[in-house]
Design a protein around this motif. Structure first.
Motif, mmCIF file in Angstrom:
data_model
loop_
_atom_site.group_PDB
_atom_site.id
_atom_site.type_symbol
_atom_site.label_atom_id
_atom_site.label_comp_id
_atom_site.label_asym_id
_atom_site.label_seq_id
_atom_site.Cartn_x
_atom_site.Cartn_y
_atom_site.Cartn_z
ATOM 1 N N GLU A 11 6.154 10.113 9.453
ATOM 2 C CA GLU A 11 5.818 11.339 8.735
ATOM 3 C C GLU A 11 5.624 12.507 9.691
ATOM 4 O O GLU A 11 5.997 13.645 9.372
ATOM 5 N N VAL B 133 3.986 1.163 4.981
ATOM 6 C CA VAL B 133 4.615 2.314 5.635
ATOM 7 C C VAL B 133 4.449 3.556 4.766
ATOM 8 O O VAL B 133 4.033 4.624 5.241
ATOM 9 N N ALA B 134 4.735 3.412 3.485
ATOM 10 C CA ALA B 134 4.624 4.552 2.569
ATOM 11 C C ALA B 134 3.178 5.029 2.442
ATOM 12 O O ALA B 134 2.920 6.231 2.320
ATOM 13 N N ASP C 125 3.057 -1.607 10.486
ATOM 14 C CA ASP C 125 3.690 -0.857 9.397
ATOM 15 C C ASP C 125 3.006 0.492 9.193
ATOM 16 O O ASP C 125 3.670 1.514 8.976
ATOM 17 N N ARG C 126 1.681 0.507 9.263
ATOM 18 C CA ARG C 126 0.967 1.761 9.029
ATOM 19 C C ARG C 126 1.145 2.727 10.196
ATOM 20 O O ARG C 126 1.239 3.941 9.988
ATOM 21 N N PRO D 75 2.163 0.201 -6.588
ATOM 22 C CA PRO D 75 2.060 1.585 -6.097
ATOM 23 C C PRO D 75 0.671 1.905 -5.545
ATOM 24 O O PRO D 75 -0.334 1.309 -5.940
ATOM 25 N N ASP E 85 3.373 -1.000 -0.147
ATOM 26 C CA ASP E 85 4.246 -0.525 0.926
ATOM 27 C C ASP E 85 3.352 0.152 1.957
ATOM 28 O O ASP E 85 2.937 1.302 1.784
ATOM 29 N N GLY F 107 4.534 4.262 9.679
ATOM 30 C CA GLY F 107 4.511 5.294 8.658
ATOM 31 C C GLY F 107 3.917 6.592 9.161
ATOM 32 O O GLY F 107 4.434 7.687 8.875
ATOM 33 N N ARG G 279 0.966 12.823 5.483
ATOM 34 C CA ARG G 279 1.537 13.996 4.791
ATOM 35 C C ARG G 279 0.436 14.879 4.205
ATOM 36 O O ARG G 279 0.534 16.113 4.223
ATOM 37 N N ARG H 43 2.376 7.083 5.466
ATOM 38 C CA ARG H 43 3.099 8.357 5.392
ATOM 39 C C ARG H 43 2.396 9.322 4.449
ATOM 40 O O ARG H 43 2.270 10.517 4.737
ATOM 41 N N ALA H 44 1.921 8.794 3.300
ATOM 42 C CA ALA H 44 1.234 9.650 2.329
ATOM 43 C C ALA H 44 -0.062 10.214 2.906
ATOM 44 O O ALA H 44 -0.402 11.387 2.689
ATOM 45 N N SER I 128 10.886 -5.680 -4.593
ATOM 46 C CA SER I 128 11.201 -5.440 -3.195
ATOM 47 C C SER I 128 12.650 -5.797 -2.903
ATOM 48 O O SER I 128 13.157 -6.799 -3.385
#
Length: 348
Positions: free
Chosen positions: A206, A162-163, A198-199, A333, A160, A202, A170, A166-167, A323
């Motif tokens: 965030e 985007v995730a 996507d990145r 992950p 993912d 994200g 964050r 975000r990480a 998905s």
């Protein structure tokens, strides 16, 4: 040495039937399977995977298409795929597009793969409508890796993006950074396709979640390379009022950022923190904080998803998360790896 033809003659069936019987396919009756097994035992025949496949009209080869084999992500995946295929008795036929449109058309838009391979794997390969039409006409099973190359009815393996971004963002916010820059892919670069979008999404999401407004002056596009990261960071610094931290869309860009900051007389992380995405082989040596993605595992899983149906193997449990946009897609992950390149901002 006993050959599959000898077993076929003794059992009174075709070599294709022997192949199907020895592989346990359901298209062979119980009586015929017993006759084939008895003949194979009598002749002390050892099943050769390649001979069995050829008897069934297959090549024992899988085509793997990558944009540029010299990049860490692609070479890591190809190595893992080749190892898995070898253990299963298959060969790998590598197509390195290298940014050359002629190669793309020869590989994806002609019958170049017809009767040469049993299946196709596309690794982060951007596709155009004509490519999709040509792939569908081949009527071969396939799988894609990464969110940038989707083929209808093909499973895909990816993270993912985007995730992941975000990480990374964050982590910097939690350290106390508010002025956070982003260096990402050039939309005209064939390797960027949707990953950079996507990145970036994200990163921006965030910031907004933390009550920070994305600043366009802190967002620079370049190529997914060390040189690209160096150029993007130099441009960022030339705009004045440098950020206290940088999120790079990949580790290679992050390495370039660290080089540009050093050349500008800035220290990492004392003056500017830097975080990437990937966990490149050199990230640990350089002390680069990153969001690690399981590149090799993506390759192994994609190879397994291709071979299980070909070999009529019952599917085992698939790691990762299914998905929502495609039930045959798997999202593996990522994880935050904190090293020396990130720290709280200096007090002014």
């Amino acid at each position: 040495m006993t050959k599959i033809d000898d077993v076929a003659r003794l059992a009174g069936v075709s070599t294709a039937t022997v192949s199907r019987a020895l592989r346990g396919l359901p298209t062979v009756s119980a009586a015929t399977r017993r006759r084939v097994l008895a003949a194979a035992e009598q002749l002390d025949y050892e099943v050769s995977p390649s001979a069995s496949r050829l008897a069934g009209g297959r090549t024992g080869t899988v085509a793997v298409v990558v944009p540029r084999i010299t990049r860490w992500f692609f070479s890591t995946i190809v190595e893992a795929v080749e190892e898995y295929l070898h253990q299963s008795g298959y060969d790998l036929l590598l197509y390195n597009l290298g940014g050359r449109e002629q190669v793309r058309q020869r590989v994806l838009r002609t019958a170049n793969l017809h009767k040469r391979v049993d299946a196709i794997m596309l690794v982060a390969t951007p596709l155009r409508p004509a490519d999709l039409t040509a792939l569908a006409a081949l009527e071969l099973p396939g799988v894609t890796i990464s969110s940038g190359s989707r083929v209808p009815n093909w499973p895909c393996v990816r993270i993912d993006d985007v995730a992941a971004a975000r990480a990374a963002t964050r982590h910097l916010i939690n350290l106390g950074h508010h002025r956070i820059a982003h260096i990402s892919g050039d939309p005209d670069d064939e390797l960027a396709f949707t990953t950079h979008l996507d990145r970036r999404r994200g990163y921006q999401a965030e910031l907004r979640a933390a009550g920070l407004r994305p600043d366009p002056s802190l967002d620079v596009e370049s190529t997914f390379t060390i040189d690209g990261g160096t150029r993007a960071t130099a441009e960022l610094l030339a705009r004045g009022d440098p950020p206290t931290a940088i999120v790079a869309a990949c580790d290679e860009m992050a390495m370039g950022a660290m080089t540009a900051l050093r050349d500008a007389g800035l220290r990492v992380p004392q003056d500017v923190s830097v975080i990437g995405i990937d966990d490149h082989d050199l990230a640990g040596m350089l002390g680069l904080s990153t969001i690690a993605q399981p590149a090799a595992e993506q390759g192994r899983l994609a190879a397994r998803m291709l071979l299980d149906p070909l070999e009529a193997r019952p599917p085992g449990p698939i790691p990762g998360q299914q998905s929502a946009d495609c039930e045959t897609s798997v999202i593996l992950p990522t994880r935050l790896v904190v090293r020396e390149s990130t720290a709280p901002p200096r007090a002014h």
